[in-house]
Design an enzyme around this catalytic site. Sequence first.
Site, mmCIF file in Angstrom:
data_model
loop_
_atom_site.group_PDB
_atom_site.id
_atom_site.type_symbol
_atom_site.label_atom_id
_atom_site.label_comp_id
_atom_site.label_asym_id
_atom_site.label_seq_id
_atom_site.Cartn_x
_atom_site.Cartn_y
_atom_site.Cartn_z
ATOM 1 N N ASP A 263 6.530 14.540 15.700
ATOM 2 C CA ASP A 263 7.648 15.465 15.918
ATOM 3 C C ASP A 263 8.674 14.964 16.931
ATOM 4 O OD1 ASP A 263 6.567 17.249 14.088
ATOM 5 O OD2 ASP A 263 5.490 18.395 15.606
ATOM 6 N N THR A 264 8.960 13.662 16.915
ATOM 7 C CA THR A 264 9.949 13.111 17.853
ATOM 8 C C THR A 264 11.101 12.416 17.141
ATOM 9 O OG1 THR A 264 8.707 11.047 18.066
ATOM 10 C CG2 THR A 264 8.231 12.771 19.669
#
Length: 286
Positions: A263-264
């Site tokens: 999730d980056t």
Amino acid sequence: MSLLRRFSPQVQLFTKRSFKSLKFPGESLNEITSPSLIHGIHVFHCPDVVGIVAKLAECIASRGGNILSADVFVPEKKNVFYSRSEFVFDPAKWTRIQMDEDFLKLSKMFDAMRSVVRVPSLDPKYKIAVLASNQDHCLVDLLHVWQDGKLPVQITAIIRGPNTHVMRFLERHRIPYHFLPTTIEDKREEEILNLVRDTDFLVLARYMQVLSGNFLSSYGKDIINIHHGLLPSFKGGNPSKQAFDYGVKLIGATTHFVTEELDTGPIIEQMVFVPMLGDAFNLYYN
């Protein structure tokens, strides 16, 4: 121009320039569009220098095109420029071949890492596969948008966990379905790769597995994740519960590109809304 938006003590977005769906005064799709005009989209990624927006606008206007909206994003301290422009044009005055040549000149002028132009009514549809896990809501919403003609793609496969009622929809629309239950120990990535090699990009619709670096490099194309929370905060599983426990009063969803780190990846789009009492109850107890 500097813009700082704060959604909560933990959720912050920093940009040097960020024009969110900039609509030009007095212009709307209904007012501008005529039977002779069709819709185009241009996505651009290059080193940040002065004059990029002006040249993009000049390129479109010089061929009689008209910009309807423009998203511009320049991350703080990274010296890169991203934009997405939507425009209308007359194909009799600006041929598809000439359009590619014009945007290629811009790409060379600014040493672009990426320059993609699409004319949905003329170009072949992108082939995509969708990966999902147990819960259906993201997948169902995506399929309904596709069914209504608002998502101009060809869905080549749905790859998911346990069999559910979604299969009836897929059978009716002749979308191939592949039942591949996965675990942390066995993510069945080789099998998934064999099923998606002919696609243009992948969509993870609440897919509850982290794809390995080997999978990402082997696939070699874009993978988009639908995350049911506001990144960069509240990553991983159950982000809505995380936000609730933190005391955040706004919830939403994020679409972003998938990278090796959970999730980056770069954020594509976000939606925010204020939950009602029933929503808050469900966030906490479900």
